[in-house]
Design a protein around this motif. Structure first.
Motif, PDB file in Angstrom:
ATOM      1  N   ASP A  88       0.979  -1.259   0.117  1.00  0.00           N
ATOM      2  CA  ASP A  88      -0.157   0.137  -0.119  1.00  0.00           C
ATOM      3  C   ASP A  88       0.755   1.258  -0.029  1.00  0.00           C
ATOM      4  O   ASP A  88       1.470   1.644   0.926  1.00  0.00           O
ATOM      5  CB  ASP A  88      -0.885  -0.062   1.107  1.00  0.00           C
ATOM      6  N   VAL A  89       1.199   1.841  -1.376  1.00  0.00           N
ATOM      7  CA  VAL A  89       2.275   2.619  -1.475  1.00  0.00           C
ATOM      8  C   VAL A  89       1.757   4.023  -1.155  1.00  0.00           C
ATOM      9  O   VAL A  89       0.721   4.558  -1.699  1.00  0.00           O
ATOM     10  CB  VAL A  89       2.835   2.641  -2.709  1.00  0.00           C
ATOM     11  N   THR A  90       2.457   4.870  -0.316  1.00  0.00           N
ATOM     12  CA  THR A  90       2.282   6.264  -0.262  1.00  0.00           C
ATOM     13  C   THR A  90       3.539   6.957  -1.214  1.00  0.00           C
ATOM     14  O   THR A  90       4.768   6.826  -0.952  1.00  0.00           O
ATOM     15  CB  THR A  90       2.720   6.915   1.004  1.00  0.00           C
ATOM     16  N   ASP A  91       3.209   8.035  -2.059  1.00  0.00           N
ATOM     17  CA  ASP A  91       4.271   8.523  -3.073  1.00  0.00           C
ATOM     18  C   ASP A  91       4.578   9.823  -2.375  1.00  0.00           C
ATOM     19  O   ASP A  91       3.804  10.763  -2.416  1.00  0.00           O
ATOM     20  CB  ASP A  91       3.573   8.737  -4.423  1.00  0.00           C
ATOM     21  N   LEU A  92       5.838   9.792  -1.914  1.00  0.00           N
ATOM     22  CA  LEU A  92       6.535  11.201  -1.400  1.00  0.00           C
ATOM     23  C   LEU A  92       7.400  11.489  -2.303  1.00  0.00           C
ATOM     24  O   LEU A  92       8.421  12.057  -1.604  1.00  0.00           O
ATOM     25  CB  LEU A  92       6.641  11.255   0.272  1.00  0.00           C
ATOM     26  N   SER A  93       7.521  11.369  -3.629  1.00  0.00           N
ATOM     27  CA  SER A  93       8.353  11.668  -4.358  1.00  0.00           C
ATOM     28  C   SER A  93       8.493  13.326  -4.595  1.00  0.00           C
ATOM     29  O   SER A  93       7.548  14.076  -3.988  1.00  0.00           O
ATOM     30  CB  SER A  93       8.178  11.223  -5.898  1.00  0.00           C
ATOM     31  N   ASN A  94       9.190  14.101  -5.320  1.00  0.00           N
ATOM     32  CA  ASN A  94       9.253  15.406  -5.331  1.00  0.00           C
ATOM     33  C   ASN A  94       9.654  16.069  -4.238  1.00  0.00           C
ATOM     34  O   ASN A  94       9.239  17.322  -3.812  1.00  0.00           O
ATOM     35  CB  ASN A  94       8.026  16.012  -6.031  1.00  0.00           C
ATOM     36  N   VAL A  95      10.436  15.762  -3.270  1.00  0.00           N
ATOM     37  CA  VAL A  95      11.072  16.412  -2.156  1.00  0.00           C
ATOM     38  C   VAL A  95      12.176  17.311  -2.451  1.00  0.00           C
ATOM     39  O   VAL A  95      12.906  17.122  -3.223  1.00  0.00           O
ATOM     40  CB  VAL A  95      11.546  15.355  -1.105  1.00  0.00           C
ATOM     41  N   PRO A  96      11.971  18.697  -2.091  1.00  0.00           N
ATOM     42  CA  PRO A  96      12.804  19.734  -2.677  1.00  0.00           C
ATOM     43  C   PRO A  96      14.262  19.537  -1.910  1.00  0.00           C
ATOM     44  O   PRO A  96      14.281  19.822  -0.640  1.00  0.00           O
ATOM     45  CB  PRO A  96      12.097  21.088  -2.147  1.00  0.00           C
ATOM     46  N   GLY A  97      14.986  19.032  -2.546  1.00  0.00           N
ATOM     47  CA  GLY A  97      16.673  18.875  -1.974  1.00  0.00           C
ATOM     48  C   GLY A  97      17.008  17.603  -1.528  1.00  0.00           C
ATOM     49  O   GLY A  97      16.105  16.533  -1.251  1.00  0.00           O
ATOM     50  N   SER A  98      18.161  17.381  -1.885  1.00  0.00           N
ATOM     51  CA  SER A  98      18.900  15.934  -1.469  1.00  0.00           C
ATOM     52  C   SER A  98      18.559  15.523   0.074  1.00  0.00           C
ATOM     53  O   SER A  98      18.405  14.798   0.415  1.00  0.00           O
ATOM     54  CB  SER A  98      20.402  15.941  -1.898  1.00  0.00           C
ATOM     55  N   GLN A  99      19.085  16.533   0.939  1.00  0.00           N
ATOM     56  CA  GLN A  99      19.259  16.288   2.301  1.00  0.00           C
ATOM     57  C   GLN A  99      17.909  16.100   3.131  1.00  0.00           C
ATOM     58  O   GLN A  99      17.918  14.979   3.840  1.00  0.00           O
ATOM     59  CB  GLN A  99      19.716  17.548   3.109  1.00  0.00           C
ATOM     60  N   PRO A 100      16.751  16.804   2.268  1.00  0.00           N
ATOM     61  CA  PRO A 100      15.503  16.460   3.034  1.00  0.00           C
ATOM     62  C   PRO A 100      14.960  15.050   2.839  1.00  0.00           C
ATOM     63  O   PRO A 100      14.319  14.324   3.468  1.00  0.00           O
ATOM     64  CB  PRO A 100      14.398  17.521   2.613  1.00  0.00           C
ATOM     65  N   ALA A 101      15.064  14.721   1.491  1.00  0.00           N
ATOM     66  CA  ALA A 101      14.918  13.170   1.154  1.00  0.00           C
ATOM     67  C   ALA A 101      15.457  12.372   1.853  1.00  0.00           C
ATOM     68  O   ALA A 101      14.927  11.540   2.404  1.00  0.00           O
ATOM     69  CB  ALA A 101      14.922  13.065  -0.439  1.00  0.00           C
ATOM     70  N   ARG A 102      16.810  12.627   1.971  1.00  0.00           N
ATOM     71  CA  ARG A 102      17.790  11.626   2.948  1.00  0.00           C
ATOM     72  C   ARG A 102      17.221  11.486   4.254  1.00  0.00           C
ATOM     73  O   ARG A 102      17.091  10.355   4.909  1.00  0.00           O
ATOM     74  CB  ARG A 102      18.961  12.170   2.636  1.00  0.00           C
ATOM     75  N   ASN A 103      16.726  12.818   4.784  1.00  0.00           N
ATOM     76  CA  ASN A 103      16.215  12.918   6.153  1.00  0.00           C
ATOM     77  C   ASN A 103      15.196  11.946   6.413  1.00  0.00           C
ATOM     78  O   ASN A 103      14.907  11.125   7.415  1.00  0.00           O
ATOM     79  CB  ASN A 103      16.115  14.381   6.375  1.00  0.00           C
ATOM     80  N   LEU A 104      14.352  11.701   5.534  1.00  0.00           N
ATOM     81  CA  LEU A 104      12.992  10.912   5.778  1.00  0.00           C
ATOM     82  C   LEU A 104      13.337   9.537   5.650  1.00  0.00           C
ATOM     83  O   LEU A 104      12.819   8.902   6.361  1.00  0.00           O
ATOM     84  CB  LEU A 104      12.145  11.280   4.223  1.00  0.00           C
ATOM     85  N   LEU A 105      14.464   9.158   4.876  1.00  0.00           N
ATOM     86  CA  LEU A 105      14.891   7.854   4.834  1.00  0.00           C
ATOM     87  C   LEU A 105      15.514   7.388   6.197  1.00  0.00           C
ATOM     88  O   LEU A 105      15.147   6.368   6.871  1.00  0.00           O
ATOM     89  CB  LEU A 105      15.594   7.506   3.685  1.00  0.00           C
ATOM     90  N   VAL A 106      16.551   8.351   6.433  1.00  0.00           N
ATOM     91  CA  VAL A 106      17.274   7.722   7.779  1.00  0.00           C
ATOM     92  C   VAL A 106      16.298   7.836   9.022  1.00  0.00           C
ATOM     93  O   VAL A 106      16.540   6.953   9.801  1.00  0.00           O
ATOM     94  CB  VAL A 106      18.323   8.829   7.998  1.00  0.00           C
ATOM     95  N   SER A 107      15.255   8.691   9.036  1.00  0.00           N
ATOM     96  CA  SER A 107      14.583   8.789  10.135  1.00  0.00           C
ATOM     97  C   SER A 107      13.407   7.718  10.091  1.00  0.00           C
ATOM     98  O   SER A 107      12.560   7.421  11.041  1.00  0.00           O
ATOM     99  CB  SER A 107      13.585  10.079  10.454  1.00  0.00           C
ATOM    100  N   GLY A 108      13.036   7.046   8.983  1.00  0.00           N
ATOM    101  CA  GLY A 108      12.168   5.963   9.093  1.00  0.00           C
ATOM    102  C   GLY A 108      10.761   6.257   8.573  1.00  0.00           C
ATOM    103  O   GLY A 108      10.011   5.701   8.423  1.00  0.00           O
ATOM    104  N   GLN A 109      10.723   7.729   8.031  1.00  0.00           N
ATOM    105  CA  GLN A 109       9.525   8.243   7.623  1.00  0.00           C
ATOM    106  C   GLN A 109       9.334   7.977   6.041  1.00  0.00           C
ATOM    107  O   GLN A 109       8.192   8.106   5.626  1.00  0.00           O
ATOM    108  CB  GLN A 109       9.539   9.772   7.724  1.00  0.00           C
ATOM    109  N   ALA A 110      10.320   7.301   5.450  1.00  0.00           N
ATOM    110  CA  ALA A 110      10.324   6.827   3.990  1.00  0.00           C
ATOM    111  C   ALA A 110      10.976   5.558   4.147  1.00  0.00           C
ATOM    112  O   ALA A 110      11.909   5.375   4.804  1.00  0.00           O
ATOM    113  CB  ALA A 110      10.966   7.924   3.139  1.00  0.00           C
ATOM    114  N   ASP A 111      10.835   4.568   3.192  1.00  0.00           N
ATOM    115  CA  ASP A 111      11.278   3.283   3.350  1.00  0.00           C
ATOM    116  C   ASP A 111      12.046   3.075   2.010  1.00  0.00           C
ATOM    117  O   ASP A 111      12.949   2.241   2.185  1.00  0.00           O
ATOM    118  CB  ASP A 111      10.135   2.436   3.041  1.00  0.00           C
TER     119      ASP A 111
END
Length: 341
Positions: A88-111
């Motif tokens: 059941d996919v949530t599409d959170l693409s199009n995040v402005p900037g490399s670091q914010p996208a990385r932050n989401l992954l490292v914190s577990g808010q993105a998979d």
């Protein structure tokens, strides 16, 4: 299957441990400010070679990406793949900037996030010495990122690094040049370059590149300063195509290379760092659903420089929608099917 190597030097854990906490907090703040997917459209998906995993039914999975064309395409590919795999996919693409996208992954808010090895090594992991060997670079980031709760999947052949490109119709007049090592054999007046200001001055940019290939900046028998034109990044491609210079500084997967018929010179003495893309996973998610890694391992080998240049061109030049371009490619490769027939 790629796995870690004991040969790789690790970054100081204390420094990165503190940084990881900061990243997690900033990711939470980002979400708290109401970050929403700006381009959440994807077509309906039918199973192909990717079919539902037994443990995916009813399980939520968030895909993120950065906000430039290639990342939007890769983000949509990830969404389509994970959907076909039954999540059941949530599409959170199009995040402005490399670091914010990385932050989401490292914190577990993105998979899942498609990431570049060179970006992780130099930007996130704070390493100063670039690695040009593609396998060694992947092994390096794989090893260190395990301690950050991130697991790297198998890398793709595509390597979105710096390069020099020449307009194809000028190759014959330039002695049939195909490799960067052949620059030194050209007459001085033919060694003309279009570069952006950052590349012109950065410590791993223009000057060390010339030195690496046996040429000296500002030398009469090397590359005189008047042979180097400074341009905005987007203008380099058209300036090179128009003949303002013979060699333009480009990125190897940019769609304008094909649209303008520019040929990339082979970096045969391996100067530029490796920037292979690979799927990165929040490790806890992958531990719970190990089949997810195999889904992306099926896709990675098909992502070549040529494939991404073509898809980037379809979006940036032809005006295509990233989700539609990604969908058409996934269907053509047999990863998914079109339920509409």
């Amino acid at each position: 299957m790629y796995r870690s190597s004991s040969r790789i030097r690790r970054a100081p854990l204390g420094r990165w441990g503190v940084a990881t906490g900061i990243l997690a907090l900033s990711a939470l703040a980002l979400t708290g400010c109401g970050l929403k997917p700006a381009t959440a459209y994807v077509p309906a998906v039918g199973p192909g070679s990717i079919s539902p995993l037994e443990d995916a039914d009813g399980v939520g999975l968030t895909v993120t990406s950065k906000n430039f064309t290639e990342q939007l395409l890769l983000g949509k590919i990830a969404v389509l793949a994970a959907t076909a795999a039954g999540f059941d996919v949530t599409d959170l693409s199009n995040v402005p900037g490399s670091q914010p996208a990385r932050n989401l992954l490292v914190s577990g808010q993105a998979d899942v996030l498609w990431e570049y090895t060179g970006t992780a090594w130099l930007t996130y992991l704070g390493q100063e010495e670039a690695i040009t060997d593609q396998t060694e670079m992947w092994e390096a980031v794989y090893d260190i990122d395990l301690d950050n709760g991130v697991t790297w999947g198998a890398p793709a052949p595509m390597n979105n690094t710096y390069a020099l490109a020449v307009r194809s119709e000028a190759i014959a007049d330039l002695g049939g040049i195909t490799k960067m090592s052949e620059l030194a054999a050209l007459p001085v007046e033919d060694r003309t370059f279009c570069v952006e200001s950052e590349f012109n001055s950065r410590p791993d940019g223009m000057n060390p590149m010339l030195t690496h290939y046996g040429l000296e900046r500002a030398a009469a028998d090397g590359v005189p300063d008047e042979n180097i034109g400074i341009y905005d990044t987007g203008a380099i491609y058209s300036a090179t195509d128009a003949g303002a210079c013979n060699f333009g500084e480009v990125f190897t997967t940019d769609g304008r290379l094909d649209a303008l018929d520019l040929t990339v010179l082979v970096d045969d003495l391996a100067f530029f760092p490796a920037y292979n893309v690979a799927p990165t996973f929040f490790t806890e998610t992958l531990d719970a659903h190990p089949g997810l890694e195999e889904v992306f391992a099926e896709i990675s080998p098909k992502l070549t420089d040529e494939v991404l240049r073509d898809m980037n061109r379809q979006v940036d030049v032809d005006g295509g929608e990233p989700a539609d371009v990604a969908f058409a490619w996934m269907v053509a490769e047999g990863f998914i099917t079109d339920p509409a027939g």
